[in-house]
Design a protein around this motif. Structure first.
Motif, PDB file in Angstrom:
ATOM      1  N   ALA A   1      55.734  20.017  61.598  1.00 48.77           N
ATOM      2  CA  ALA A   1      55.591  18.738  62.301  1.00 48.77           C
ATOM      3  C   ALA A   1      54.240  18.654  63.009  1.00 48.77           C
ATOM      4  O   ALA A   1      53.546  17.630  62.918  1.00 48.77           O
ATOM      5  CB  ALA A   1      56.738  18.557  63.295  1.00 48.77           C
TER       6      ALA A   1
ATOM      7  N   LEU B   1      51.444  18.245  60.349  1.00 43.06           N
ATOM      8  CA  LEU B   1      51.468  16.924  59.737  1.00 43.06           C
ATOM      9  C   LEU B   1      50.946  15.861  60.702  1.00 43.06           C
ATOM     10  O   LEU B   1      50.133  15.021  60.327  1.00 43.06           O
ATOM     11  CB  LEU B   1      52.885  16.555  59.288  1.00 43.06           C
ATOM     12  N   LEU B   2      51.417  15.902  61.939  1.00 42.55           N
ATOM     13  CA  LEU B   2      50.994  14.910  62.929  1.00 42.55           C
ATOM     14  C   LEU B   2      49.538  15.090  63.346  1.00 42.55           C
ATOM     15  O   LEU B   2      48.928  14.165  63.882  1.00 42.55           O
ATOM     16  CB  LEU B   2      51.916  14.963  64.140  1.00 42.55           C
ATOM     17  N   SER B   3      48.997  16.275  63.095  1.00 42.70           N
ATOM     18  CA  SER B   3      47.596  16.545  63.411  1.00 42.70           C
ATOM     19  C   SER B   3      46.677  16.267  62.225  1.00 42.70           C
ATOM     20  O   SER B   3      45.469  16.464  62.325  1.00 42.70           O
ATOM     21  CB  SER B   3      47.424  18.017  63.832  1.00 42.70           C
ATOM     22  N   SER B   4      47.259  15.833  61.109  1.00 43.23           N
ATOM     23  CA  SER B   4      46.494  15.622  59.866  1.00 43.23           C
ATOM     24  C   SER B   4      45.749  16.888  59.460  1.00 43.23           C
ATOM     25  O   SER B   4      44.552  16.875  59.154  1.00 43.23           O
ATOM     26  CB  SER B   4      45.513  14.452  60.012  1.00 43.23           C
TER      27      SER B   4
END
Length: 134
Positions: free
Chosen positions: A73, A76-79
């Motif tokens: 997570a 993903l949220l940090s690209s």
């Protein structure tokens, strides 16, 4: 979705980790039935019994899977770089698979090495996420 396509390997690994945990649960259930273990009673700590080793393999997976989900997570949220996240998640999966097999077979050194490999996979995933912030 573009996000899913970019991190396709990691998404696959999430499913395969779920399958691995399912297999471990089925193995311990079958081993419990074969050993005539009374449900709800603690399994005696004895590395010489398959039932104990199977229960520890599942418990160890349960202990690390939350970290895996959090790091996925976070990344993903940090690209995060998809290549590094996909590599890290794949290494984690291979380490978990090795840990399970070597625990079942009571190969202690190889089990520990496989556990260390899974930790390296987790660390790679975290690093992929944190690097994206700089």
């Amino acid at each position: 979705m573009e996000l899913i396509e970019t991190y396709k390997i990691t998404v696959l690994v999430i499913g395969l980790i779920g399958l691995l945990a399912f297999i471990q649960l089925a193995v311990i259930d079958i081993a419990s039935i074969k050993a005539k273990h009374i449900p709800g009673h603690p399994i005696p700590a004895n590395h010489n019994t398959f039932l104990f080793r199977a229960s520890r393999a599942l418990a160890n997976t349960n202990e690390s899977v939350a970290i895996f989900i959090l790091f996925v997570a976070f990344a993903l949220l940090s690209s995060a770089n998809p290549q590094w996240l996909n590599i890290g998640s794949s290494v984690y999966l291979l380490g978990r698979m090795g840990h399970m097999i070597f625990y079942y077979l009571n190969f202690k050194l190889l089990r520990s090495i496989a556990f260390a490999i899974s930790l390296m996979g987790l660390l790679t995933m975290f690093i992929a996420g944190i690097v994206a912030w700089f």
